[in-house]
Motif scaffolding. Structure first.
Motif, PDB file in Angstrom:
ATOM      1  N   VAL A 191       4.262 -31.415  24.129  1.00 14.50           N
ATOM      2  CA  VAL A 191       5.114 -30.828  23.077  1.00 14.50           C
ATOM      3  C   VAL A 191       5.458 -29.228  23.373  1.00 14.50           C
ATOM      4  O   VAL A 191       4.648 -28.543  23.485  1.00 14.50           O
ATOM      5  CB  VAL A 191       4.476 -31.038  21.809  1.00 14.50           C
ATOM      6  N   TRP A 192       6.673 -29.052  23.492  1.00 12.29           N
ATOM      7  CA  TRP A 192       7.048 -27.721  23.576  1.00 12.29           C
ATOM      8  C   TRP A 192       7.892 -27.284  22.224  1.00 12.29           C
ATOM      9  O   TRP A 192       8.559 -27.863  21.849  1.00 12.29           O
ATOM     10  CB  TRP A 192       7.926 -27.423  24.936  1.00 12.29           C
ATOM     11  N   THR A 193       7.586 -25.946  21.585  1.00 13.33           N
ATOM     12  CA  THR A 193       8.296 -25.504  20.574  1.00 13.33           C
ATOM     13  C   THR A 193       8.969 -24.345  21.039  1.00 13.33           C
ATOM     14  O   THR A 193       8.616 -23.332  21.589  1.00 13.33           O
ATOM     15  CB  THR A 193       7.289 -25.204  19.531  1.00 13.33           C
ATOM     16  N   VAL A 194      10.422 -24.373  20.810  1.00 11.32           N
ATOM     17  CA  VAL A 194      11.368 -23.306  21.102  1.00 11.32           C
ATOM     18  C   VAL A 194      11.694 -22.400  20.071  1.00 11.32           C
ATOM     19  O   VAL A 194      12.025 -22.782  18.739  1.00 11.32           O
ATOM     20  CB  VAL A 194      12.777 -24.003  21.670  1.00 11.32           C
ATOM     21  N   ALA A 195      10.854 -21.246  19.919  1.00 12.61           N
ATOM     22  CA  ALA A 195      10.936 -20.603  18.710  1.00 12.61           C
ATOM     23  C   ALA A 195      11.404 -19.015  18.981  1.00 12.61           C
ATOM     24  O   ALA A 195      10.983 -18.375  19.936  1.00 12.61           O
ATOM     25  CB  ALA A 195       9.596 -20.580  17.922  1.00 12.61           C
ATOM     26  N   PHE A 237       6.864 -41.379  23.677  1.00 19.87           N
ATOM     27  CA  PHE A 237       7.421 -40.435  24.386  1.00 19.87           C
ATOM     28  C   PHE A 237       6.481 -39.602  25.341  1.00 19.87           C
ATOM     29  O   PHE A 237       5.420 -39.590  25.194  1.00 19.87           O
ATOM     30  CB  PHE A 237       8.031 -39.564  23.237  1.00 19.87           C
ATOM     31  N   ASP A 238       7.311 -39.104  26.297  1.00 21.04           N
ATOM     32  CA  ASP A 238       6.717 -38.321  27.418  1.00 21.04           C
ATOM     33  C   ASP A 238       6.793 -36.850  26.831  1.00 21.04           C
ATOM     34  O   ASP A 238       5.691 -35.879  27.266  1.00 21.04           O
ATOM     35  CB  ASP A 238       7.296 -38.381  28.925  1.00 21.04           C
ATOM     36  N   PHE A 239       7.831 -36.360  26.409  1.00 19.85           N
ATOM     37  CA  PHE A 239       7.914 -35.015  25.697  1.00 19.85           C
ATOM     38  C   PHE A 239       8.611 -35.014  24.446  1.00 19.85           C
ATOM     39  O   PHE A 239       9.107 -35.836  23.995  1.00 19.85           O
ATOM     40  CB  PHE A 239       8.906 -34.285  26.689  1.00 19.85           C
ATOM     41  N   ALA A 240       8.377 -33.645  23.643  1.00 19.10           N
ATOM     42  CA  ALA A 240       8.712 -33.458  22.569  1.00 19.10           C
ATOM     43  C   ALA A 240       9.130 -31.997  22.488  1.00 19.10           C
ATOM     44  O   ALA A 240       8.348 -31.296  22.739  1.00 19.10           O
ATOM     45  CB  ALA A 240       7.859 -33.997  21.363  1.00 19.10           C
ATOM     46  N   LEU A 241      10.363 -31.675  22.212  1.00 17.39           N
ATOM     47  CA  LEU A 241      10.950 -30.268  22.029  1.00 17.39           C
ATOM     48  C   LEU A 241      11.423 -30.158  20.499  1.00 17.39           C
ATOM     49  O   LEU A 241      12.171 -30.875  20.347  1.00 17.39           O
ATOM     50  CB  LEU A 241      11.893 -30.117  23.042  1.00 17.39           C
ATOM     51  N   MET A 242      10.732 -29.096  20.210  1.00 17.71           N
ATOM     52  CA  MET A 242      11.475 -28.783  18.760  1.00 17.71           C
ATOM     53  C   MET A 242      11.951 -27.573  18.614  1.00 17.71           C
ATOM     54  O   MET A 242      11.614 -26.171  19.272  1.00 17.71           O
ATOM     55  CB  MET A 242      10.034 -28.513  17.993  1.00 17.71           C
ATOM     56  N   ASP A 243      13.375 -27.409  18.065  1.00 19.34           N
ATOM     57  CA  ASP A 243      14.168 -26.368  17.747  1.00 19.34           C
ATOM     58  C   ASP A 243      13.826 -25.696  16.457  1.00 19.34           C
ATOM     59  O   ASP A 243      13.991 -26.469  15.553  1.00 19.34           O
ATOM     60  CB  ASP A 243      15.573 -26.698  18.009  1.00 19.34           C
ATOM     61  N   CYS A 244      13.367 -24.540  16.460  1.00 13.00           N
ATOM     62  CA  CYS A 244      12.886 -23.843  15.133  1.00 13.00           C
ATOM     63  C   CYS A 244      13.968 -23.007  14.585  1.00 13.00           C
ATOM     64  O   CYS A 244      15.040 -22.334  15.136  1.00 13.00           O
ATOM     65  CB  CYS A 244      11.899 -22.810  15.352  1.00 13.00           C
ATOM     66  N   PRO A 245      13.885 -22.766  13.059  1.00  8.75           N
ATOM     67  CA  PRO A 245      14.637 -21.953  12.498  1.00  8.75           C
ATOM     68  C   PRO A 245      14.102 -20.386  12.817  1.00  8.75           C
ATOM     69  O   PRO A 245      13.146 -20.336  13.087  1.00  8.75           O
ATOM     70  CB  PRO A 245      14.548 -22.170  10.988  1.00  8.75           C
ATOM     71  N   PRO A 246      15.172 -19.594  12.604  1.00  9.54           N
ATOM     72  CA  PRO A 246      14.479 -18.166  12.829  1.00  9.54           C
ATOM     73  C   PRO A 246      13.801 -17.552  11.883  1.00  9.54           C
ATOM     74  O   PRO A 246      13.806 -16.134  11.642  1.00  9.54           O
ATOM     75  CB  PRO A 246      16.049 -17.496  13.224  1.00  9.54           C
ATOM     76  N   VAL A 247      13.228 -17.995  10.934  1.00 13.33           N
ATOM     77  CA  VAL A 247      12.645 -17.631   9.906  1.00 13.33           C
ATOM     78  C   VAL A 247      11.037 -18.226   9.966  1.00 13.33           C
ATOM     79  O   VAL A 247      10.948 -19.524  10.053  1.00 13.33           O
ATOM     80  CB  VAL A 247      13.368 -17.770   8.297  1.00 13.33           C
ATOM     81  N   LEU A 248      10.089 -17.650   9.427  1.00 15.21           N
ATOM     82  CA  LEU A 248       8.691 -17.935   9.204  1.00 15.21           C
ATOM     83  C   LEU A 248       8.453 -18.782   7.788  1.00 15.21           C
ATOM     84  O   LEU A 248       8.848 -18.047   6.799  1.00 15.21           O
ATOM     85  CB  LEU A 248       7.870 -17.069   9.476  1.00 15.21           C
ATOM     86  N   GLY A 249       8.283 -19.839   8.133  1.00 19.87           N
ATOM     87  CA  GLY A 249       8.104 -20.839   6.824  1.00 19.87           C
ATOM     88  C   GLY A 249       7.354 -22.091   7.281  1.00 19.87           C
ATOM     89  O   GLY A 249       6.738 -21.991   8.316  1.00 19.87           O
TER      90      GLY A 249
END
Length: 259
Positions: A3-7, A123-135
C-alpha cells in the motif's frame, strides 16, 4: 498487498497524476491494483470517467459501514477501468462531511486499513490519492500504508508546503507504532529554468536520501491524457513523463523487495 499513499498538503503538485500513472504501469505489468480516491473533489475518479455523484456506492459507504464492513461490501464499491486489473474505489463530495460527522468516533482513523486488509488477497497493490488537507481521510490513508509518496513541484513555494507536510508527519508519528517510510518525488521539473534547478538542489540538500534521485519532467502529454480520461501509460506510453515514472516505479519496487 503493498500500500502506497500519495500525499502532500499542497495542491497541484502531481498527486493524482502520480497515482494514476504508477497504478496503470503496475496494471500493465500484470499486477492487480486498486486506486483509492480519498479526496472529496474526486479528481482521481473523474480521471477514469467515473462520475462519482451518480454512483450508488463509493468510499463514503466504506466509512458509514465501518462497524460491519465485509470484503464483499468493499468489493461492491469498486469501479472497473479500461485496464483489466486496475480498479477504482471512488470518492464523492459526501466524504467532506466525515470530519464533522464521524471524526470523533473511536477507531475512525483505521477504517481504510481494515478495508484494505479485507481485500488484500484480491490485489497486489493499493495506491491512495489524498486531499491536500489534514483530516480523517488523510489520517486513514497514512495509517494504512507501507510507504508515503510525496510529490513536490520543483519550485520554492512547493518546498515550503513540503516543510509543512513533514512537520505534520513528525507530529503524527508520535502516535504510530512503526516509523513512516517516505519517498519524496520531484515533479514538474523544467530543466530550462534556473528556478527549477535551484529548487531541486535545495530539495536534495535538505532531505537527502528521502528524495528520489530522478525527476518527473514537465510534460504536456499528461494534460492531454487527463482530458482523454486515459492513463498516460495507455495514452502516451512513449512520452518522457511516462519514461520517468517507469524509472520511479523500478526504484520504488526495489525498496519494497526486501519486505
Amino acid at each position: 498487498m503493498i500500500v502506497w499513499t500519495v500525499a502532500n498538503q499542497k495542491g497541484g503538485v502531481g498527486k493524482t497524476t502520480s497515482t494514476v500513472t504508477l497504478g496503470a504501469l503496475l496494471a500493465q505489468q500484470g499486477k492487480r491494483v486498486i486506486l483509492v480516491d480519498t479526496d472529496p473533489h474526486a479528481s482521481l475518479s473523474y480521471y477514469f470517467g467515473v462520475d462519482s455523484e451518480e454512483l450508488s456506492t463509493s468510499l463514503y459507504d466504506v466509512f458509514t459501514s465501518a462497524k460491519k464492513l465485509t470484503a464483499d461490501r468493499v468489493l461492491d464499491c469498486l469501479c472497473p477501468t479500461k485496464l483489466d486489473s486496475l480498479f477504482i474505489l471512488p470518492a464523492t463530495m459526501a466524504l467532506a462531511t466525515l470530519d464533522r460527522t464521524m471524526g470523533n468516533q473511536g477507531g475512525m482513523g483505521l477504517v481504510l486499513k481494515k478495508a484494505l486488509q479485507l481485500v488484500e488477497k484480491e490485489f497486489d497493490f493499493a495506491l491512495m490519492d489524498c486531499p491536500p488537507v489534514l483530516g480523517v481521510l488523510m489520517v486513514n490513508a497514512l495509517a494504512a500504508c507501507h510507504r508515503i509518496l510525496i510529490p513536490v513541484q520543483t519550485e520554492f513555494l512547493a518546498l515550503k508546503g513540503l516543510d509543512r507536510m513533514m512537520h505534520t508527519l513528525e507530529i503524527m508519528q508520535k502516535s504510530q507504532p512503526h516509523p513512516y517510510r517516505f519517498t519524496i518525488i520531484p515533479t514538474m521539473f523544467d530543466k530550462r529554468t534556473n528556478a527549477a534547478i535551484e529548487a531541486y538542489r535545495k530539495l536534495r540538500e535538505t532531505y537527502g536520501d528521502l528524495v528520489w534521485n530522478g525527476v518527473i519532467p514537465v510534460d504536456t502529454r499528461f494534460r492531454d491524457a487527463s482530458q482523454a480520461q486515459s492513463p498516460p501509460p495507455v495514452f502516451c506510453p512513449r512520452s518522457r513523463g511516462v519514461f520517468a515514472y517507469n524509472s520511479l516505479l523500478k526504484y520504488l519496487l526495489s525498496l519494497e523487495s526486501p519486505a
